[in-house]
Write a protein that holds these residues in place. Structure first.
Motif, PDB file in Angstrom:
ATOM      1  N   ILE A   1     -39.527  -6.288 -26.170  1.00  0.00           N
ATOM      2  CA  ILE A   1     -40.429  -5.418 -26.928  1.00  0.00           C
ATOM      3  C   ILE A   1     -41.027  -4.360 -26.018  1.00  0.00           C
ATOM      4  O   ILE A   1     -41.112  -3.176 -26.376  1.00  0.00           O
ATOM      5  CB  ILE A   1     -41.536  -6.260 -27.603  1.00  0.00           C
ATOM      6  CG1 ILE A   1     -40.935  -7.155 -28.688  1.00  0.00           C
ATOM      7  CG2 ILE A   1     -42.610  -5.348 -28.205  1.00  0.00           C
ATOM      8  CD1 ILE A   1     -41.926  -8.123 -29.309  1.00  0.00           C
ATOM      9  N   SER A   2     -41.430  -4.762 -24.813  1.00  0.00           N
ATOM     10  CA  SER A   2     -41.987  -3.813 -23.848  1.00  0.00           C
ATOM     11  C   SER A   2     -40.943  -2.779 -23.444  1.00  0.00           C
ATOM     12  O   SER A   2     -41.255  -1.592 -23.285  1.00  0.00           O
ATOM     13  CB  SER A   2     -42.506  -4.563 -22.627  1.00  0.00           C
ATOM     14  OG  SER A   2     -43.106  -3.687 -21.708  1.00  0.00           O
ATOM     15  N   ALA A   3     -39.688  -3.214 -23.281  1.00  0.00           N
ATOM     16  CA  ALA A   3     -38.627  -2.275 -22.930  1.00  0.00           C
ATOM     17  C   ALA A   3     -38.409  -1.265 -24.043  1.00  0.00           C
ATOM     18  O   ALA A   3     -38.187  -0.070 -23.779  1.00  0.00           O
ATOM     19  CB  ALA A   3     -37.334  -3.031 -22.633  1.00  0.00           C
ATOM     20  N   PHE A   4     -38.449  -1.728 -25.294  1.00  0.00           N
ATOM     21  CA  PHE A   4     -38.374  -0.798 -26.420  1.00  0.00           C
ATOM     22  C   PHE A   4     -39.504   0.228 -26.334  1.00  0.00           C
ATOM     23  O   PHE A   4     -39.284   1.431 -26.513  1.00  0.00           O
ATOM     24  CB  PHE A   4     -38.494  -1.565 -27.744  1.00  0.00           C
ATOM     25  CG  PHE A   4     -37.182  -1.971 -28.358  1.00  0.00           C
ATOM     26  CD1 PHE A   4     -36.459  -1.098 -29.122  1.00  0.00           C
ATOM     27  CD2 PHE A   4     -36.686  -3.240 -28.159  1.00  0.00           C
ATOM     28  CE1 PHE A   4     -35.257  -1.462 -29.693  1.00  0.00           C
ATOM     29  CE2 PHE A   4     -35.478  -3.641 -28.716  1.00  0.00           C
ATOM     30  CZ  PHE A   4     -34.764  -2.741 -29.486  1.00  0.00           C
ATOM     31  N   ALA A   5     -40.716  -0.273 -26.089  1.00  0.00           N
ATOM     32  CA  ALA A   5     -41.889   0.603 -26.071  1.00  0.00           C
ATOM     33  C   ALA A   5     -41.769   1.693 -25.011  1.00  0.00           C
ATOM     34  O   ALA A   5     -42.202   2.831 -25.216  1.00  0.00           O
ATOM     35  CB  ALA A   5     -43.149  -0.230 -25.836  1.00  0.00           C
ATOM     36  N   TRP A   6     -41.193   1.353 -23.863  1.00  0.00           N
ATOM     37  CA  TRP A   6     -41.082   2.309 -22.756  1.00  0.00           C
ATOM     38  C   TRP A   6     -39.776   3.091 -22.773  1.00  0.00           C
ATOM     39  O   TRP A   6     -39.648   4.109 -22.089  1.00  0.00           O
ATOM     40  CB  TRP A   6     -41.193   1.551 -21.431  1.00  0.00           C
ATOM     41  CG  TRP A   6     -42.565   1.097 -21.103  1.00  0.00           C
ATOM     42  CD1 TRP A   6     -43.226   0.036 -21.633  1.00  0.00           C
ATOM     43  CD2 TRP A   6     -43.474   1.690 -20.184  1.00  0.00           C
ATOM     44  NE1 TRP A   6     -44.482  -0.080 -21.095  1.00  0.00           N
ATOM     45  CE2 TRP A   6     -44.654   0.927 -20.194  1.00  0.00           C
ATOM     46  CE3 TRP A   6     -43.389   2.798 -19.328  1.00  0.00           C
ATOM     47  CZ2 TRP A   6     -45.750   1.223 -19.397  1.00  0.00           C
ATOM     48  CZ3 TRP A   6     -44.476   3.094 -18.527  1.00  0.00           C
ATOM     49  CH2 TRP A   6     -45.644   2.317 -18.578  1.00  0.00           C
ATOM     50  N   GLY A   7     -38.789   2.612 -23.538  1.00  0.00           N
ATOM     51  CA  GLY A   7     -37.439   3.135 -23.420  1.00  0.00           C
ATOM     52  C   GLY A   7     -37.286   4.612 -23.704  1.00  0.00           C
ATOM     53  O   GLY A   7     -36.478   5.306 -23.059  1.00  0.00           O
ATOM     54  N   LEU A   8     -38.022   5.138 -24.698  1.00  0.00           N
ATOM     55  CA  LEU A   8     -37.874   6.539 -25.078  1.00  0.00           C
ATOM     56  C   LEU A   8     -38.859   7.460 -24.359  1.00  0.00           C
ATOM     57  O   LEU A   8     -38.742   8.684 -24.472  1.00  0.00           O
ATOM     58  CB  LEU A   8     -38.061   6.691 -26.590  1.00  0.00           C
ATOM     59  CG  LEU A   8     -37.008   6.014 -27.481  1.00  0.00           C
ATOM     60  CD1 LEU A   8     -37.335   6.242 -28.947  1.00  0.00           C
ATOM     61  CD2 LEU A   8     -35.613   6.540 -27.164  1.00  0.00           C
TER      62      LEU A   8
END
Length: 414
Positions: A351-358
């Motif tokens: 979830i954290s990776a999604f949040a930072w990914g873009l």
């Protein structure tokens, strides 16, 4: 036993202030030593890319050896890596490729370190005997306050002692944060026994554990929706903060006004988080989520776009900041209630990776919109996009599941 919770919050404050200092000190250091804006821009890319990747792939490690150990080890590693930057510079050995490698390694350590600290919350809540919203609200308060103080401290430190010494202070903050976390949470680990997941059989292979986290997230529509929503809002927020607001400030207000507006938003956000920490377990999540995102989202884009008086802009930023302080405590509590303990590190990391990914694309998005359509159109387009993304839960009944469950948190989503 509330000492572990307060110690964790203190360690987070120290670490986050240091991180905010480095966000300005590192590019400033590159500009001072190379004079190249392009090289300064590479710093963010080389830090963010391994940070996101390590969030994705570090989850099984957190679940295997325990979030506390991972958090402490990553902070100690970050202290060494960041400390090498000024040390090598003074020794005349810091060539730019070496700097990029160190920044990339620092990002790779920060990714699982941040996720591990978040994964400690269920243990801390249980030990302290407080509602989950209390812990997530206090963490949000710490995060917002650290952002405000760290940004202010960065400017002062660079002006007083220079970027090199500011980076040394950042390295010291990681070491101090690790020490505080180790000392104050030692009793927590002893009271609860071994941190890692205990299985009678041999643990599953790493790839299988990684896949298990993804499959769990994919099957939970609420958590997956949160992941996508936060990814898109972070993308728009970064376009707003890194391009749209600076361009508006350059055209109409000046850097001092921009700084005051950001400080106003962050400061009132901290106030909102403090209120959420006190009242979060007594408010309905679904309507609060919708109203707070409506207030904190599109209005700040429109008042800038249509030339509202400066005092109106400050009022809108203050109200929007206060509303934003309620959002993360709600989202955090939902995640900890829906994710079983044995996959917590993996799913939280994803979830954290999604949040930072873009986020690395935010500046590109903002710059492209301004260049192609002008500032006003870019602001309106981003505001409308923010509105659509955050108000989608109003028409999707699945999101009503974010209300506080009547059954035990450990059973939710399992």
């Amino acid at each position: 036993m509330k000492l572990p919770l307060y110690g964790w919050l203190a360690a987070e404050t120290i670490s986050l202030v240091g991180t905010r200092i480095s966000m300005l000190a590192l590019p400033w250091f590159v500009l001072e030593t190379t004079g190249s804006p392009a090289k300064a821009g590479l710093i963010a890319l080389f830090e963010m890319t391994p940070l996101v990747l390590s969030k994705i792939f570090g989850g099984p490690i957190i679940d295997r050896i325990g979030p506390r150990r991972v958090a402490i080890a990553c902070d100690l590693g970050s202290a060494v890596v960041v400390g090498l930057i000024p040390l090598l510079y003074v020794a005349g050995l810091l060539h730019f490729p070496i700097l990029l490698a160190l920044v990339a390694l620092a990002g790779a350590l920060r990714g699982p370190g941040d996720s591990a600290k978040s994964s400690m919350i269920p243990q801390l809540v249980e030990a302290a005997g407080v509602p989950t919203e209390r812990a997530t609200g206090l963490h949000s308060f710490v995060e917002r306050t650290a952002s405000m103080l760290g940004a202010a401290a960065a400017g002062l430190l660079i002006g007083l002692v220079g970027a090199t010494d500011a980076i040394i202070i950042d390295a010291a903050s990681f070491a101090l944060g690790a020490l505080v976390l180790a000392v104050t949470t030692a009793g927590l680990s002893r009271a609860r026994g071994p941190e890692p997941e205990e299985h009678p059989a041999r643990p599953a292979p790493y790839r299988a554990q990684l896949a298990e986290g993804w499959h769990f997230l994919r099957r939970d529509r609420v958590l997956l929706g949160i992941a996508f929503m936060v990814a898109l809002t972070n993308l728009i927020d970064l376009a707003w903060s890194s391009v749209l607001m600076p361009v508006w400030g350059q055209q109409h207000a000046g850097p001092e006004t921009i700084g005051l507006l950001f400080a106003t938003f962050s400061g009132f956000s901290a106030v909102g988080s403090a209120v959420a920490a006190a009242l979060g377990d007594r408010i309905r999540r679904y309507p609060t989520y919708l109203v707070c995102f409506l207030i904190t989202g599109i209005p700040r884009f429109l008042v800038i776009a249509f030339g509202a008086p400066l005092w109106v802009v400050f009022v809108v930023f203050a109200i929007g900041g206060t509303s934003s302080g309620f959002i993360n405590p709600i989202l955090g509590a939902i995640q900890f209630e829906r994710i079983p303990a044995h996959v917590l590190g993996r799913v939280m990391s994803l979830i954290s990776a999604f949040a930072w990914g873009l986020m690395p694309l935010g500046g590109l998005l903002g710059g492209s919109l301004v260049s192609a359509f002008g500032l006003t159109t870019a602001l309106v387009a981003c505001g409308i996009a923010y509105f659509v993304v955050t108000m989608f839960p109003a028409i999707d009944p699945t999101w009503k599941q974010i209300e506080r469950p009547n059954r035990l948190p450990a059973a939710v989503g399992s």
